[in-house]
Write a protein that holds these residues in place. Structure first.
Motif, PDB file in Angstrom:
ATOM      1  N   GLY A   1       0.822  -1.208   0.000  1.00  0.00           N
ATOM      2  CA  GLY A   1       0.000   0.000   0.000  1.00  0.00           C
ATOM      3  C   GLY A   1       0.850   1.250   0.000  1.00  0.00           C
ATOM      4  O   GLY A   1       2.047   1.205  -0.305  1.00  0.00           O
ATOM      5  N   HIS A   2       0.211   2.343   0.379  1.00  0.00           N
ATOM      6  CA  HIS A   2       0.864   3.648   0.333  1.00  0.00           C
ATOM      7  C   HIS A   2       1.799   3.880   1.516  1.00  0.00           C
ATOM      8  O   HIS A   2       1.463   3.567   2.659  1.00  0.00           O
ATOM      9  N   LEU A   3       2.939   4.459   1.218  1.00  0.00           N
ATOM     10  CA  LEU A   3       3.885   4.890   2.243  1.00  0.00           C
ATOM     11  C   LEU A   3       3.311   6.120   2.928  1.00  0.00           C
ATOM     12  O   LEU A   3       2.884   7.067   2.260  1.00  0.00           O
ATOM     13  N   GLU A   4       3.271   6.109   4.254  1.00  0.00           N
ATOM     14  CA  GLU A   4       2.773   7.260   5.010  1.00  0.00           C
ATOM     15  C   GLU A   4       3.922   8.201   5.341  1.00  0.00           C
ATOM     16  O   GLU A   4       5.091   7.792   5.386  1.00  0.00           O
ATOM     17  N   PHE A   5       3.593   9.458   5.568  1.00  0.00           N
ATOM     18  CA  PHE A   5       4.594  10.484   5.854  1.00  0.00           C
ATOM     19  C   PHE A   5       5.471  10.061   7.037  1.00  0.00           C
ATOM     20  O   PHE A   5       4.971   9.679   8.083  1.00  0.00           O
ATOM     21  N   GLY A   6       6.798  10.093   6.841  1.00  0.00           N
ATOM     22  CA  GLY A   6       7.746   9.773   7.908  1.00  0.00           C
ATOM     23  C   GLY A   6       7.974   8.299   8.159  1.00  0.00           C
ATOM     24  O   GLY A   6       8.759   7.932   9.028  1.00  0.00           O
ATOM     25  N   GLU A   7       7.311   7.431   7.405  1.00  0.00           N
ATOM     26  CA  GLU A   7       7.380   5.985   7.631  1.00  0.00           C
ATOM     27  C   GLU A   7       8.545   5.367   6.843  1.00  0.00           C
ATOM     28  O   GLU A   7       8.803   5.759   5.707  1.00  0.00           O
ATOM     29  N   SER A   8       9.226   4.393   7.443  1.00  0.00           N
ATOM     30  CA  SER A   8      10.275   3.671   6.715  1.00  0.00           C
ATOM     31  C   SER A   8       9.608   2.664   5.778  1.00  0.00           C
ATOM     32  O   SER A   8       8.453   2.270   5.975  1.00  0.00           O
ATOM     33  N   PHE A   9      10.338   2.223   4.758  1.00  0.00           N
ATOM     34  CA  PHE A   9       9.814   1.223   3.835  1.00  0.00           C
ATOM     35  C   PHE A   9       9.439  -0.051   4.581  1.00  0.00           C
ATOM     36  O   PHE A   9       8.397  -0.654   4.337  1.00  0.00           O
ATOM     37  N   GLU A  10      10.317  -0.471   5.511  1.00  0.00           N
ATOM     38  CA  GLU A  10      10.086  -1.717   6.262  1.00  0.00           C
ATOM     39  C   GLU A  10       8.864  -1.607   7.168  1.00  0.00           C
ATOM     40  O   GLU A  10       8.079  -2.555   7.256  1.00  0.00           O
ATOM     41  N   ASN A  11       8.699  -0.458   7.838  1.00  0.00           N
ATOM     42  CA  ASN A  11       7.520  -0.276   8.697  1.00  0.00           C
ATOM     43  C   ASN A  11       6.243  -0.263   7.876  1.00  0.00           C
ATOM     44  O   ASN A  11       5.222  -0.807   8.294  1.00  0.00           O
ATOM     45  N   CYS A  12       6.295   0.358   6.700  1.00  0.00           N
ATOM     46  CA  CYS A  12       5.134   0.364   5.812  1.00  0.00           C
ATOM     47  C   CYS A  12       4.803  -1.062   5.375  1.00  0.00           C
ATOM     48  O   CYS A  12       3.634  -1.459   5.394  1.00  0.00           O
ATOM     49  N   ALA A  13       5.812  -1.828   4.984  1.00  0.00           N
ATOM     50  CA  ALA A  13       5.601  -3.214   4.556  1.00  0.00           C
ATOM     51  C   ALA A  13       4.939  -4.029   5.671  1.00  0.00           C
ATOM     52  O   ALA A  13       3.943  -4.719   5.431  1.00  0.00           O
ATOM     53  N   ALA A  14       5.473  -3.937   6.880  1.00  0.00           N
ATOM     54  CA  ALA A  14       4.926  -4.697   8.010  1.00  0.00           C
ATOM     55  C   ALA A  14       3.494  -4.262   8.317  1.00  0.00           C
ATOM     56  O   ALA A  14       2.616  -5.108   8.549  1.00  0.00           O
ATOM     57  N   ARG A  15       3.239  -2.958   8.294  1.00  0.00           N
ATOM     58  CA  ARG A  15       1.896  -2.429   8.592  1.00  0.00           C
ATOM     59  C   ARG A  15       0.889  -2.880   7.539  1.00  0.00           C
ATOM     60  O   ARG A  15      -0.189  -3.388   7.876  1.00  0.00           O
ATOM     61  N   GLU A  16       1.234  -2.731   6.266  1.00  0.00           N
ATOM     62  CA  GLU A  16       0.302  -3.090   5.199  1.00  0.00           C
ATOM     63  C   GLU A  16      -0.005  -4.588   5.189  1.00  0.00           C
ATOM     64  O   GLU A  16      -1.163  -4.985   5.034  1.00  0.00           O
ATOM     65  N   VAL A  17       1.013  -5.427   5.349  1.00  0.00           N
ATOM     66  CA  VAL A  17       0.785  -6.872   5.374  1.00  0.00           C
ATOM     67  C   VAL A  17      -0.123  -7.237   6.549  1.00  0.00           C
ATOM     68  O   VAL A  17      -1.060  -8.030   6.404  1.00  0.00           O
ATOM     69  N   LYS A  18       0.128  -6.651   7.706  1.00  0.00           N
ATOM     70  CA  LYS A  18      -0.693  -6.923   8.899  1.00  0.00           C
ATOM     71  C   LYS A  18      -2.143  -6.469   8.675  1.00  0.00           C
ATOM     72  O   LYS A  18      -3.085  -7.200   8.985  1.00  0.00           O
ATOM     73  N   GLU A  19      -2.327  -5.247   8.113  1.00  0.00           N
ATOM     74  CA  GLU A  19      -3.674  -4.718   7.877  1.00  0.00           C
ATOM     75  C   GLU A  19      -4.453  -5.551   6.867  1.00  0.00           C
ATOM     76  O   GLU A  19      -5.653  -5.753   7.021  1.00  0.00           O
ATOM     77  N   GLU A  20      -3.772  -6.031   5.835  1.00  0.00           N
ATOM     78  CA  GLU A  20      -4.452  -6.734   4.750  1.00  0.00           C
ATOM     79  C   GLU A  20      -4.643  -8.227   5.011  1.00  0.00           C
ATOM     80  O   GLU A  20      -5.637  -8.801   4.580  1.00  0.00           O
ATOM     81  N   THR A  21      -3.664  -8.850   5.692  1.00  0.00           N
ATOM     82  CA  THR A  21      -3.665 -10.316   5.818  1.00  0.00           C
ATOM     83  C   THR A  21      -3.634 -10.834   7.254  1.00  0.00           C
ATOM     84  O   THR A  21      -3.825 -12.024   7.475  1.00  0.00           O
ATOM     85  N   GLY A  22      -3.321  -9.967   8.214  1.00  0.00           N
ATOM     86  CA  GLY A  22      -3.159 -10.392   9.600  1.00  0.00           C
ATOM     87  C   GLY A  22      -1.818 -11.049   9.879  1.00  0.00           C
ATOM     88  O   GLY A  22      -1.534 -11.436  11.010  1.00  0.00           O
ATOM     89  N   LEU A  23      -0.972 -11.172   8.864  1.00  0.00           N
ATOM     90  CA  LEU A  23       0.316 -11.845   9.015  1.00  0.00           C
ATOM     91  C   LEU A  23       1.377 -10.913   9.592  1.00  0.00           C
ATOM     92  O   LEU A  23       1.383  -9.707   9.302  1.00  0.00           O
ATOM     93  N   VAL A  24       2.270 -11.479  10.385  1.00  0.00           N
ATOM     94  CA  VAL A  24       3.404 -10.730  10.940  1.00  0.00           C
ATOM     95  C   VAL A  24       4.647 -11.191  10.176  1.00  0.00           C
ATOM     96  O   VAL A  24       4.913 -12.392  10.065  1.00  0.00           O
ATOM     97  N   ILE A  25       5.391 -10.202   9.646  1.00  0.00           N
ATOM     98  CA  ILE A  25       6.556 -10.532   8.817  1.00  0.00           C
ATOM     99  C   ILE A  25       7.846 -10.059   9.476  1.00  0.00           C
ATOM    100  O   ILE A  25       7.827  -9.230  10.388  1.00  0.00           O
ATOM    101  N   GLU A  26       8.957 -10.604   8.969  1.00  0.00           N
ATOM    102  CA  GLU A  26      10.273 -10.217   9.470  1.00  0.00           C
ATOM    103  C   GLU A  26      11.299 -10.378   8.353  1.00  0.00           C
ATOM    104  O   GLU A  26      10.952 -10.769   7.236  1.00  0.00           O
ATOM    105  N   LYS A  27      12.555 -10.093   8.672  1.00  0.00           N
ATOM    106  CA  LYS A  27      13.674 -10.226   7.727  1.00  0.00           C
ATOM    107  C   LYS A  27      13.387  -9.483   6.423  1.00  0.00           C
ATOM    108  O   LYS A  27      13.533 -10.026   5.332  1.00  0.00           O
ATOM    109  N   MET A  28      12.959  -8.221   6.555  1.00  0.00           N
ATOM    110  CA  MET A  28      12.615  -7.410   5.387  1.00  0.00           C
ATOM    111  C   MET A  28      13.854  -6.854   4.718  1.00  0.00           C
ATOM    112  O   MET A  28      14.810  -6.486   5.383  1.00  0.00           O
ATOM    113  N   GLU A  29      13.808  -6.840   3.387  1.00  0.00           N
ATOM    114  CA  GLU A  29      14.948  -6.397   2.590  1.00  0.00           C
ATOM    115  C   GLU A  29      14.428  -5.738   1.314  1.00  0.00           C
ATOM    116  O   GLU A  29      13.569  -6.303   0.626  1.00  0.00           O
TER     117      GLU A  29
END
Length: 146
Positions: free
Chosen positions: A43-71
């Motif tokens: 999804g969309h990157l929010e103001f001040g958000e890191s790419f990794e935090n955005c990835a974790a937030r969007e995956v959690k919001e859309e799927t309920g999944l918790v992710i790690e080891k982001m690259e």
């Protein structure tokens, strides 16, 4: 601003290659852009958000999944002129894995997605969301080289 209208500007999106074995998680979009195509969570990157935090937030919001080891894997420049609402997205593609391999994706935004499933990278469903199709056709491989 011209004639009181705001000029369109590029937006930043983050898409996540969530990998499990040799499969990738895809959902069927319900959106004005790429409706009924298969796409990665993101999804969309929010103001001040890191790419990794955005990835974790969007995956959690859309799927309920918790992710790690982001690259960060790659960045694409996507202009959608043919869509009902022309737009321009710079997309940051992130690779990640499940924190707990027993997690099962849920469809937490049924108004935006028809559901999530795991697909073999060498046998992806059709039609793919245009940016993802372009990547797959170019020979891009989201899996780490062992």
């Amino acid at each position: 601003m011209e004639n009181g209208k705001e000029e369109p500007v590029p937006r930043v999106g983050v898409a996540v290659f969530l990998l499990r074995g040799k499969t990738v998680l895809l959902g069927k979009r319900r959106s004005s852009i790429g409706d009924s195509t298969f796409a990665l969570p993101g999804g969309h990157l929010e103001f001040g958000e890191s790419f990794e935090n955005c990835a974790a937030r969007e995956v959690k919001e859309e799927t309920g999944l918790v992710i790690e080891k982001m690259e960060v894997l790659t960045v694409t420049n996507n202009v959608f002129l043919e869509e009902p609402k022309p737009s321009h997205y710079v997309v940051i593609f992130i690779r990640a894995v499940l924190r707990d391999s027993d997690q099962v994706p849920q469809n937490l935004e049924p108004n935006k997605c028809d559901g999530w499933d795991w697909y073999d990278w060498n046998n992806l469903p059709k039609p793919l969301f245009w940016p993802l199709e372009k990547m797959a056709q170019s020979g891009f491989n989201p899996f780490p080289i062992d």
